[in-house]
Write an enzyme that holds these catalytic residues in place. Structure first.
Site, PDB file in Angstrom:
ATOM      1  N   LYS A  92      21.184  51.226 -16.079  1.00 52.53           N
ATOM      2  CA  LYS A  92      22.517  51.440 -16.662  1.00 52.53           C
ATOM      3  C   LYS A  92      23.287  50.123 -16.649  1.00 52.53           C
ATOM      4  O   LYS A  92      23.238  49.395 -15.641  1.00 52.53           O
ATOM      5  CB  LYS A  92      23.249  52.509 -15.848  1.00 52.53           C
ATOM      6  CG  LYS A  92      24.580  52.958 -16.431  1.00 52.53           C
ATOM      7  CD  LYS A  92      25.203  54.053 -15.555  1.00 52.53           C
ATOM      8  CE  LYS A  92      26.477  54.630 -16.153  1.00 52.53           C
ATOM      9  NZ  LYS A  92      27.059  55.710 -15.332  1.00 52.53           N
ATOM     10  N   SER A 113      28.074  59.888 -18.173  1.00 50.96           N
ATOM     11  CA  SER A 113      28.152  58.590 -18.792  1.00 50.96           C
ATOM     12  C   SER A 113      26.823  57.825 -18.822  1.00 50.96           C
ATOM     13  O   SER A 113      26.673  56.892 -19.609  1.00 50.96           O
ATOM     14  CB  SER A 113      29.196  57.731 -18.071  1.00 50.96           C
ATOM     15  OG  SER A 113      28.797  57.483 -16.731  1.00 50.96           O
ATOM     16  N   SER A 166      27.734  62.103 -13.843  1.00 52.32           N
ATOM     17  CA  SER A 166      27.138  61.220 -14.856  1.00 52.32           C
ATOM     18  C   SER A 166      25.648  60.962 -14.738  1.00 52.32           C
ATOM     19  O   SER A 166      25.083  60.286 -15.589  1.00 52.32           O
ATOM     20  CB  SER A 166      27.857  59.877 -14.862  1.00 52.32           C
ATOM     21  OG  SER A 166      29.034  59.997 -15.602  1.00 52.32           O
TER      22      SER A 166
HETATM   23  N1  GLN Z   1      32.469  62.701 -17.076  1.00 55.33           N
HETATM   24  C1  GLN Z   1      33.177  62.339 -15.880  1.00 55.33           C
HETATM   25  C2  GLN Z   1      34.273  61.353 -16.224  1.00 55.33           C
HETATM   26  O1  GLN Z   1      34.446  61.098 -17.351  1.00 55.33           O
HETATM   27  C3  GLN Z   1      32.226  61.771 -14.872  1.00 55.33           C
HETATM   28  C4  GLN Z   1      31.830  60.384 -15.148  1.00 55.33           C
HETATM   29  C5  GLN Z   1      30.887  59.811 -14.145  1.00 55.33           C
HETATM   30  O2  GLN Z   1      30.297  60.512 -13.319  1.00 55.33           O
HETATM   31  N2  GLN Z   1      30.805  58.503 -14.161  1.00 55.33           N
HETATM   32  O3  GLN Z   1      34.948  60.850 -15.388  1.00 55.33           O
END
Ligand code: GLN
Length: 495
Positions: free
Chosen positions: A81, A156, A180
Site C-alpha cells: 500500500k 482504503s 481498510s
Molecule cells: N473507511 C474508513 C474511513 O474512511 C476506514 C479507513 C481505514 O481503515 N483506513 O475512515
C-alpha cells in the site's frame, strides 16, 4: 492468462524458490508480465518498480547461490500500500500533496519483509491518506474490483486487495484504521487481517489516526496471510505503541484449523435492515458450518457497538487533523503559491488535498476546538471505553466473535461517491475492533447468490489472541475449498 507461477500460493512459491525449483527472478518476471497484461484494467498499482523488484529478486537468487538459507518469503512478490515508506520507490499516500516524494527511510514492516527475502513488486492505490472505503478518494483515480470491473474493490487498501485477488502479487500489505483491510478483503474475495493494535509497527507508515492505524496482511489463502502476518509483526523500539510481547503463533494456528469445542459469539447488533440478503444468507450458512464442525455458537449482545461509527468519525478525524498539519508545503512533496509561509501553506493545502481529506480536517479541527472538545472528542473517548468493556464482557463468554465484515458486496463505482454517510456505513461492523485495539480478520465464504460477488466472514478475537482468528479461518477455508475453492479470475472473469 495467468502463468503457472502467478497461480501459486506464497507458501508454494517460497518453497519452490528455497528449493531451487524456480528462481526468484522468474517468479518476479511472471508477476510483472501479468501486471502488464491486466493492470491497465484493474489499476491496482500506482507504481510498479520492475527494476527494483528484479534487482531484489536477483539478490535473493544470489544468496541461494552462495549456499545461504533463504527467509520465509523467499522470492515472493508482495504489493505494498502506498503509505509505507519505501527507499527508492515513491510513497504518495494516494495524495497529490505527496506526488513524487521518495522517502529517505524505510518502514519497519517493509524492512522486515525484505529481510525475509520478500520482493516488493510495487506500490498500490488507496483512498487519499487512507480515508475512504472504495479507493475513489485516491488522487490518482479509482482501482477496480477484479470480480467486476464496474465495481469498487473496497478501501482504503483497495489496490492491495485487488492486486492479490487478480494474481498480480501473491501477498500484499495494507493498513486498517476503521476496516481498510477487512472490508476490501471481503469484497475482493481474499483473506485480510487487522492484527492487534501495536502488534505490527507503525514506524514509517504515513499516519492517519495514530491510536487506530494498524498495518496488516492480505493473501489468497489463510496460511499465506498468516505467513506475512508473522513476518511483519513483533516489537519495534521505533514505535512507542509497539507491544513488547511474543508474536501470537499465527502460522501454527493457520496450519491447524479447528473449531471443535470453541465458543463462538454472533454479535446480535450486526444484522437487520441495510444488510444485503446474500451477505446474511452466506453468514447463516457459515454459522451452520461452524456448528457442524463442533463449535458452540451463541448470540452475544454488544450494546454499545451501535455507537462505534459516530465515535470513530469524531476520534479518527480529530487525530487526522493533527497528523496532517505536517503537510505544509515546506518539508515534503507539493509546494504551491508564493509569498509568506502562511500563504504557501494555504495554497499548497488547498491544491494538494482532495475533498474527503479536507472534510476530515474540518470535522477534526471542529471536534477538538475549545468549547466543543468535551462535547465531541471527550464524549467519543467515553464511548470508546464502553466499547472496550463490551468486548471484555463478550470475551468472558466466548473465544471469538463473528459478524459480516461489511453490510453489502462490492458496490458500483460512483454509487456512493457523493454520499459520505453511505460510504461510512461500509465500516459499521469493522470499526469496534479498531476502537478497542483487538485482532480481527475477514475470510471468504462464497459468493452472494443475487450478484455472484464475494462475501466474507468477520472474526474478532481479544488483543494478542490473533492466532484464534487463523484457527477459525483455516477451518472455514478447508470446509469451503471443495464447495467454492478459489476460482481463477482470468478464467471466470476474462481477466
Ligand atoms: N473507511 C474508513 C474511513 O474512511 C476506514 C479507513 C481505514 O481503515 N483506513 O475512515
Amino acid at each position: 492468462m495467468a502463468s503457472e507461477l502467478t497461480r501459486k500460493t506464497a507458501t508454494e512459491l517460497a518453497a519452490a524458490v528455497s528449493g531451487g525449483e524456480v528462481s526468484a527472478a522468474e517468479v518476479t518476471q511472471a508477476h510483472l508480465d501479468r501486471i502488464a497484461e491486466v493492470d491497465g484494467r484493474v489499476k491496482a498499482f500506482l507504481h510498479v518498480s520492475a527494476d527494483n523488484a528484479l534487482a531484489a529478486a536477483r539478490a535473493v537468487d544470489d544468496k541461494r547461490a552462495r549456499g545461504e538459507e533463504l527467509g520465509p518469503l523467499a522470492g515472493v512478490p508482495v504489493a505494498v500500500k502506498d503509505l509505507f515508506a519505501t527507499v527508492g520507490m515513491p510513497t504518495t499516500c494516494g495524495s497529490k500533496i505527496l506526488q513524487g516524494w521518495v522517502p529517505p527511510y524505510e518502514s519497519t514492516v517493509t524492512a522486515r519483509l525484505r529481510q525475509a527475502d520478500g520482493v516488493i513488486i510495487g506500490k498500490t492505490n488507496m483512498d487519499e491518506f487512507a480515508m475512504g472505503s472504495s479507493t475513489e478518494n485516491s488522487g490518482y483515480g479509482p482501482s477496480r474490483n477484479p470480480w467486476d470491473l464496474a465495481k469498487v474493490p473496497g478501501g482504503s487498501s483497495g489496490g492491495s486487495a485487488a492486486a492479490v485477488a487478480a494474481h498480480l502479487a501473491a501477498l500484499s500489505l495494507g493498513t486498517d484504521t476503521g476496516g481498510s483491510i477487512r472490508q476490501p478483503a471481503a469484497v475482493c474475495g481474499v483473506v485480510g487481517t487487522k492484527p492487534t493494535y501495536g502488534g505490527s509497527s507503525r514506524y514509517g507508515v504515513v499516519a492517519f489516526a495514530s491510536s487506530l492505524d494498524t498495518p496488516g496482511p492480505f493473501g489468497r489463502t489463510v496460511l499465506d496471510t498468516a505467513l506475512l502476518h508473522q513476518v511483519m509483526s513483533g516489537h519495534d523500539p521505533m514505535d512507542a505503541t509497539s507491544i513488547d510481547a511474543p508474536v501470537p503463533p499465527v502460522v501454527e494456528a493457520a496450519r491447524h484449523g479447528d473449531v471443535a469445542g470453541m465458543r463462538i459469539g454472533i454479535v446480535s447488533e450486526f444484522a437487520g435492515d441495510g444488510y444485503q440478503p446474500g451477505v446474511m444468507s452466506r453468514f447463516a450458512e457459515a454459522v451452520e458450518l461452524l456448528e457442524a464442525l463442533g463449535a458452540k455458537v451463541t448470540e452475544v449482545s454488544c450494546p454499545h457497538f451501535t455507537y462505534a461509527l459516530p465515535a470513530y468519525y469524531l476520534i479518527a478525524p480529530s487525530e487526522a487533523s493533527s497528523n496532517l498539519a505536517r503537510f505544509d508545503g515546506m518539508r515534503y512533496g507539493l509546494r504551491s503559491g508564493s509569498g509568506s509561509a502562511e500563504e504557501v501553506m494555504a495554497v499548497t493545502r488547498a491544491a494538494g488535498f482532495g475533498p474527503e481529506v479536507k472534510r476530515r480536517i474540518m470535522l477534526g479541527a471542529y471536534a477538538l476546538s475549545s468549547g466543543y472538545y468535551d462535547a465531541y472528542y471527550g464524549k467519543a473517548q467515553q464511548v470508546r471505553t464502553l466499547i472496550i468493556r463490551d468486548f471484555e464482557a463478550a470475551f468472558e463468554q466466548v473465544d471469538v466473535l463473528i459478524s459480516p465484515p461489511t453490510p453489502t458486496t462490492a458496490f458500483d463505482i460512483g454509487e456512493r461517491a457523493d454520499d459520505p454517510m453511505a460510504m461510512y456505513l461500509a465500516d459499521l461492523c469493522t470499526i469496534p475492533s479498531n476502537l478497542a485495539g483487538n485482532a480481527a480478520l475477514s475470510v471468504p465464504i462464497g459468493l452472494a447468490p443475487e450478484n455472484g460477488l464475494p462475501v466474507g466472514l468477520h472474526v474478532m478475537a481479544p488483543p494478542l489472541a490473533d492466532d484464534r482468528l487463523y484457527r477459525v479461518a483455516a477451518a472455514v477455508e478447508a470446509a469451503y475449498q471443495s464447495r467454492w475453492g478459489h476460482p481463477l479470475l482470468d478464467e471466470a472473469k476474462g481477466l
